[in-house]
Design an enzyme around this catalytic site. Structure first.
Site, short mmCIF file in Angstrom:
data_model
loop_
_atom_site.label_atom_id
_atom_site.label_comp_id
_atom_site.label_asym_id
_atom_site.label_seq_id
_atom_site.Cartn_x
_atom_site.Cartn_y
_atom_site.Cartn_z
CB SER A 8 -0.66 -0.10 1.25
OG SER A 8 -1.47 1.41 1.50
CG HIS A 31 -3.55 -1.95 -1.27
ND1 HIS A 31 -4.77 -2.73 -1.51
CD2 HIS A 31 -3.94 -1.01 -0.34
CE1 HIS A 31 -5.71 -2.52 -0.49
NE2 HIS A 31 -5.43 -1.32 0.12
CG ASP A 33 -5.23 2.24 0.98
OD1 ASP A 33 -5.87 1.12 1.16
OD2 ASP A 33 -3.90 1.79 1.46
CG MET A 35 -8.78 6.55 2.42
SD MET A 35 -7.87 6.69 3.95
CE MET A 35 -7.12 5.02 4.15
CG HIS A 64 -9.05 -0.89 -0.02
ND1 HIS A 64 -8.58 -0.85 1.35
CD2 HIS A 64 -10.42 -0.79 0.32
CE1 HIS A 64 -9.22 -1.09 2.29
NE2 HIS A 64 -10.47 -1.21 1.45
CG MET A 66 -11.33 2.16 2.67
SD MET A 66 -9.79 2.34 3.38
CE MET A 66 -8.72 2.24 1.93
CG MET A 135 -11.05 -3.91 5.45
SD MET A 135 -9.47 -3.47 4.85
CE MET A 135 -8.81 -2.27 5.84
CG ASP A 173 -5.62 -3.46 3.53
OD1 ASP A 173 -4.56 -3.12 4.01
OD2 ASP A 173 -6.44 -2.59 2.86
C1 DX5 Z 1 -6.25 1.02 5.71
C2 DX5 Z 1 -5.67 0.66 4.65
C3 DX5 Z 1 -4.58 -0.02 4.30
C4 DX5 Z 1 -3.32 0.45 4.99
C5 DX5 Z 1 -2.31 -0.54 5.34
O1 DX5 Z 1 -7.45 1.80 5.99
O2 DX5 Z 1 -6.94 0.13 3.68
O3 DX5 Z 1 -4.28 -0.56 3.13
O4 DX5 Z 1 -2.69 1.36 4.22
O5 DX5 Z 1 -1.46 -0.13 6.07
P1 DX5 Z 1 -0.85 -0.97 7.20
O6 DX5 Z 1 -0.07 -2.20 6.60
O7 DX5 Z 1 0.55 0.07 7.71
O8 DX5 Z 1 -1.54 -1.34 8.19
ZN ZN Z 2 -6.37 -0.90 1.90
#
Ligand code: DX5
Ligand code: ZN
Length: 220
Positions: A8, A31, A33, A35, A64, A66, A135, A173
């Site tokens: 990520s 990956h 993320d 948000m 991903h 969110m 998750m 994840d």
């Molecule tokens: C959290 C994200 C993850 C996060 C993982 O909401 O979806 O992908 O970046 O980071 P680590 O490996 O540090 O938990």
């Molecule tokens: Zn993620």
């Protein structure tokens, strides 16, 4: 399905994402993320940024999402160049239709469950999914502690996949590191997101390979 490591970029340097991705040539996927400050209390980037990142690397992108109203926005990320798009079931009004739309757009369709969301209600739609993401932290931030309470759900999800004979990948994840990846692999995960573990390592690419070796050994 072999083991796949999907770093990520949430903990990478956002001002130099192209260079940060180039530091991990051994990654199977990147990956990303996304948000929106509604579904989770954090804000990252949208489709324009993702499109630029897709152009900057040959490694496929694993988005991903969110974000709220996943039904409306998820197909946009396939168009932006993501080979895999994960939406949260908690944010989707019609998950079956959405998974089919992602596939119709040419992407791999994936659905994520927060730690307290059970997998059993979705047993009959596993065949609609190319990947299921469980998750192992509450979504929103990198660097959180791995939640061991998700391990039984990983086992149950793997058993449901075996029962239905589906090819769906099982991704985890959140808090995945050299210390926690074996537990996930033993429970049945095959695709591993790691953010801070990779980007806080002195040699991020060596960490990608170390994670893969440890997971492969645990799966046997
Ligand atoms: C959290 C994200 C993850 C996060 C993982 O909401 O979806 O992908 O970046 O980071 P680590 O490996 O540090 O938990
Ligand atoms: Zn993620």
């Amino acid at each position: 399905m072999g083991i796949q490591i999907t770093p990520s970029i949430l903990n990478a340097d956002f001002a130099a994402l192209g260079a940060e991705v180039a530091r991990i040539p051994s990654a199977d996927w990147i990956h990303v993320d996304v948000m929106d400050n509604h579904f989770v209390p954090n804000l990252t980037f949208g489709p324009t940024m993702v499109e630029a990142l897709a152009r900057s690397t040959d490694t496929p992108l694993d988005a991903h999402l969110m974000i709220a109203d996943a039904d409306r926005h998820a197909p946009t990320y396939v168009e932006a160049g993501c080979a895999s798009v994960t939406f949260h079931v908690e944010a989707a009004a019609a998950p079956v239709r959405l998974a089919r739309e992602i596939r119709a757009a040419g992407g791999r369709a994936s659905m994520a469950l927060k730690p307290a969301t059970p997998v059993e209600p979705y047993e009959d739609m596993l065949g609609e999914l190319d990947m299921l993401l469980l998750m192992t932290v509450e979504p929103g931030f990198g660097g959180q502690k791995f939640l061991d309470l998700v391990l039984p759900k990983i086992r149950r999800a793997r058993a449901l996949m075996d029962k239905h004979g589906v090819e769906t990948w099982l991704q985890v994840d959140g808090g995945v590191s050299l210390e926690t990846i074996e537990r996930c692999a033993e429970a049945g995960a095959d695709t591993f997101v790691a953010g801070s573990a990779v980007y806080s390592a002195d040699d991020p690419d060596a960490m990608v390979n170390a994670l893969r070796e440890r997971a492969a050994a645990a799966r046997g």
